[in-house]
Design a protein around this motif. Structure first.
Motif, PDB file in Angstrom:
ATOM      1  N   ASP A 154       0.835  -1.205   0.000  1.00 28.97           N
ATOM      2  CA  ASP A 154       0.000   0.000   0.000  1.00 28.97           C
ATOM      3  C   ASP A 154       0.866   1.249   0.000  1.00 28.97           C
ATOM      4  N   VAL A 155       0.463   2.189  -0.850  1.00 28.30           N
ATOM      5  CA  VAL A 155       1.198   3.440  -1.011  1.00 28.30           C
ATOM      6  C   VAL A 155       0.325   4.590  -0.516  1.00 28.30           C
ATOM      7  N   SER A 156       0.877   5.414   0.362  1.00 28.16           N
ATOM      8  CA  SER A 156       0.145   6.610   0.780  1.00 28.16           C
ATOM      9  C   SER A 156       1.089   7.801   0.656  1.00 28.16           C
ATOM     10  N   ILE A 157       0.525   8.985   0.523  1.00 29.88           N
ATOM     11  CA  ILE A 157       1.354  10.186   0.404  1.00 29.88           C
ATOM     12  C   ILE A 157       0.798  11.287   1.306  1.00 29.88           C
ATOM     13  N   GLN A 158       1.655  12.256   1.573  1.00 28.03           N
ATOM     14  CA  GLN A 158       1.281  13.422   2.373  1.00 28.03           C
ATOM     15  C   GLN A 158       1.970  14.628   1.746  1.00 28.03           C
ATOM     16  N   ALA A 159       1.168  15.565   1.250  1.00 27.76           N
ATOM     17  CA  ALA A 159       1.723  16.743   0.586  1.00 27.76           C
ATOM     18  C   ALA A 159       1.887  17.886   1.584  1.00 27.76           C
ATOM     19  N   PHE A 160       2.911  18.685   1.347  1.00 28.18           N
ATOM     20  CA  PHE A 160       3.210  19.830   2.222  1.00 28.18           C
ATOM     21  C   PHE A 160       3.083  21.120   1.418  1.00 28.18           C
ATOM     22  N   ASN A 161       2.648  22.187   2.075  1.00 26.07           N
ATOM     23  CA  ASN A 161       2.682  23.490   1.399  1.00 26.07           C
ATOM     24  C   ASN A 161       3.883  24.317   1.843  1.00 26.07           C
ATOM     25  N   THR A 162       4.587  23.853   2.881  1.00 25.94           N
ATOM     26  CA  THR A 162       5.701  24.633   3.425  1.00 25.94           C
ATOM     27  C   THR A 162       6.899  23.743   3.725  1.00 25.94           C
ATOM     28  N   LEU A 163       8.074  24.201   3.324  1.00 19.72           N
ATOM     29  CA  LEU A 163       9.339  23.607   3.752  1.00 19.72           C
ATOM     30  C   LEU A 163       9.929  24.524   4.812  1.00 19.72           C
ATOM     31  N   ALA A 164      10.038  24.025   6.041  1.00 25.20           N
ATOM     32  CA  ALA A 164      10.689  24.800   7.102  1.00 25.20           C
ATOM     33  C   ALA A 164      12.166  24.420   7.100  1.00 25.20           C
ATOM     34  N   GLN A 165      12.956  25.249   6.431  1.00 21.54           N
ATOM     35  CA  GLN A 165      14.385  24.957   6.253  1.00 21.54           C
ATOM     36  C   GLN A 165      15.167  25.581   7.403  1.00 21.54           C
ATOM     37  N   HIS A 166      15.577  24.723   8.342  1.00 27.60           N
ATOM     38  CA  HIS A 166      16.325  25.166   9.522  1.00 27.60           C
ATOM     39  C   HIS A 166      17.816  24.998   9.265  1.00 27.60           C
ATOM     40  N   LEU A 167      18.591  26.051   9.528  1.00 26.93           N
ATOM     41  CA  LEU A 167      20.031  26.029   9.250  1.00 26.93           C
ATOM     42  C   LEU A 167      20.832  26.105  10.546  1.00 26.93           C
ATOM     43  N   PRO A 168      22.013  25.467  10.588  1.00 27.22           N
ATOM     44  CA  PRO A 168      22.830  25.457  11.817  1.00 27.22           C
ATOM     45  C   PRO A 168      23.613  26.755  11.954  1.00 27.22           C
ATOM     46  N   VAL A 169      22.901  27.857  12.163  1.00 27.52           N
ATOM     47  CA  VAL A 169      23.525  29.185  12.102  1.00 27.52           C
ATOM     48  C   VAL A 169      24.499  29.435  13.257  1.00 27.52           C
ATOM     49  N   ALA A 170      24.436  28.604  14.305  1.00 23.29           N
ATOM     50  CA  ALA A 170      25.369  28.783  15.423  1.00 23.29           C
ATOM     51  C   ALA A 170      26.663  27.996  15.219  1.00 23.29           C
ATOM     52  N   ASN A 171      26.722  27.183  14.182  1.00 20.24           N
ATOM     53  CA  ASN A 171      27.899  26.345  13.939  1.00 20.24           C
ATOM     54  C   ASN A 171      28.971  27.139  13.195  1.00 20.24           C
ATOM     55  N   ALA A 172      30.140  27.263  13.815  1.00 18.32           N
ATOM     56  CA  ALA A 172      31.182  28.135  13.253  1.00 18.32           C
ATOM     57  C   ALA A 172      31.655  27.663  11.885  1.00 18.32           C
ATOM     58  N   ALA A 173      31.791  26.350  11.711  1.00 21.85           N
ATOM     59  CA  ALA A 173      32.275  25.830  10.420  1.00 21.85           C
ATOM     60  C   ALA A 173      31.277  26.161   9.316  1.00 21.85           C
ATOM     61  N   TYR A 174      29.991  26.044   9.619  1.00 25.02           N
ATOM     62  CA  TYR A 174      28.968  26.393   8.624  1.00 25.02           C
ATOM     63  C   TYR A 174      28.994  27.888   8.341  1.00 25.02           C
ATOM     64  N   ARG A 175      29.032  28.682   9.402  1.00 24.86           N
ATOM     65  CA  ARG A 175      28.991  30.140   9.204  1.00 24.86           C
ATOM     66  C   ARG A 175      30.162  30.626   8.380  1.00 24.86           C
ATOM     67  N   GLY A 176      31.323  29.986   8.557  1.00 25.94           N
ATOM     68  CA  GLY A 176      32.519  30.478   7.895  1.00 25.94           C
ATOM     69  C   GLY A 176      32.794  29.871   6.535  1.00 25.94           C
ATOM     70  N   HIS A 177      31.989  28.888   6.122  1.00 28.75           N
ATOM     71  CA  HIS A 177      32.327  28.180   4.892  1.00 28.75           C
ATOM     72  C   HIS A 177      31.979  28.980   3.644  1.00 28.75           C
ATOM     73  N   ASP A 178      32.896  28.933   2.662  1.00 25.54           N
ATOM     74  CA  ASP A 178      32.649  29.537   1.346  1.00 25.54           C
ATOM     75  C   ASP A 178      32.221  28.432   0.396  1.00 25.54           C
ATOM     76  N   PHE A 179      30.933  28.434   0.016  1.00 26.76           N
ATOM     77  CA  PHE A 179      30.385  27.364  -0.822  1.00 26.76           C
ATOM     78  C   PHE A 179      30.670  27.557  -2.310  1.00 26.76           C
ATOM     79  N   SER A 180      31.312  28.669  -2.672  1.00 23.92           N
ATOM     80  CA  SER A 180      31.342  29.021  -4.092  1.00 23.92           C
ATOM     81  C   SER A 180      32.103  28.015  -4.949  1.00 23.92           C
ATOM     82  N   ALA A 181      33.037  27.264  -4.339  1.00 22.25           N
ATOM     83  CA  ALA A 181      33.822  26.317  -5.144  1.00 22.25           C
ATOM     84  C   ALA A 181      33.256  24.899  -5.097  1.00 22.25           C
TER      85      ALA A 181
END
Lengths: 236, 236
Positions: A197-224
């Protein structure tokens, strides 16, 4: 209880350069859902949360429930309110996803899929935990074990993300699996047939939580970083 | 009141192929914040929400408050809890953003900027409302008027989005402006100097709300759209 929001801690782009620190506890994650998937700090196995119980499939293939203080760099969770979509009889993995997309008509929405049934020739993988200093996702993901079963009953929990969110989430389906007897599970690589049996659940919102207190994340340059390329190689 | 979540209705990728229908009312938007920016259905002007009052700058340059049933295809809102960051004395637009990024150290977080002060040689734009069938963002954005003032007091409300979310939001800064006397405003194109007070508010969560009930959105195939290219040409 909010059943139309999908919570996501971390974003896949973080994993690409090896930002694998555990930045949310399981206790906090479970405040945002009773159902979900994820991984532990250092890509420590594959998580699947069912009815509020967070199970970890380790790289040794063991399945056990994790404690409240277990931490995750990336996870999805939501409060289950699945609606029946269809029953399938011997559908392949590719057919299953095609049928879900055709019936659901939610290509541009986030939704979750739950499949309970019997799967044949099913293959999963679980990544082995890395220790700091962390390697990139591409390197860390090589430390994985692949498991298979000829026939097993269990539950697939997956999330579908629209292509325009690829890199934030896995564009398309991202499925984890847990056997009913807890003898097997992990990140789903594929299967031959499923009847169930297959069931689904659709969402209208993605609550994207970021680790903003994590120093490695805050300092990382993603451009490369080759975010979508590396995500696809590791998660598909 | 949640002051660590930034709410976003619609995503910039929707505007690129011309999905410009109003899919959320102002009444509903204001449930998610007392501060924000956005645009009306058909790119009907530029919105700026201050202290719970939603102002629209039309393509005629008029500023007025919109009604509860005004609808938006795209908007950001949050509950204000700004913290003082710095005062500036004759800073250019480029210097302002550089100083904010250097001081805030939030390159990988969503945050809002509020600047109250006096701006010189300031330029804004407001797009004119399109009617269905909607054109693409690139075409619709051509129907814009540019306004300028030699010196004016007012408030800048902006949002910074991390580069890894470019396409979902505007990577970098996205600023709107409203004059203190409501004689001028719009989407900020630039200014020569600002003297005033700068405050910021960082978020740990982006609540990305999608118009999942809208048929045009549900049925659209984004694969051929040049999302980041068109967003940058229209929003920068």
């Amino acid at each position: 209880m909010n059943t139309t929001t999908l919570y996501q801690h971390g974003t896949l782009a973080l994993l690409v350069p090896g930002l694998l620190a555990g930045t949310l506890t399981m206790q906090d994650l479970l405040r945002h859902g009773d159902t979900g998937i994820g991984t532990g700090a250092g890509l420590d196995g594959e998580l699947i949360i069912l009815a509020g119980h967070p199970y970890q499939v380790t790289a040794q293939g063991a399945v056990h429930e994790v404690a409240d203080d277990f931490t995750v760099p990336f996870a999805n969770a939501h409060f289950a309110d699945y609606q029946p979509l269809m029953s399938v009889l011997g559908a392949s993995d590719v057919d299953l996803n095609h049928q879900i997309r055709a019936l659901a008509q939610f290509d541009n929405a986030f939704f979750s899929v739950k499949v309970t049934g019997v799967f044949t020739a099913i293959r999963t993988r679980a990544v082995a935990k890395s220790e700091p200093p962390y390697q990139t996702l591409a390197q860390a993901a090589k430390q994985q074990r692949v498991f298979s079963r000829g026939e097993i009953a269990g539950t697939l929990i997956g999330y579908y993300a629209p292509q325009i969110f690829d890199g934030i989430a896995v564009g398309g389906f991202h499925d984890h699996f847990l056997a009913a007897d807890h003898s097997f599970g992990g990140h789903l690589l594929g299967f031959e047939k499923v009847t169930g049996d297959v069931s689904i659940q659709a969402f209208n919102t993605l609550a994207q939580h970021l680790p903003v207190a994590n120093a490695a994340y805050r300092g990382h340059d993603f451009s490369a970083d080759d975010i979508t390329g590396d995500v696809h190689r590791a998660e598909h």
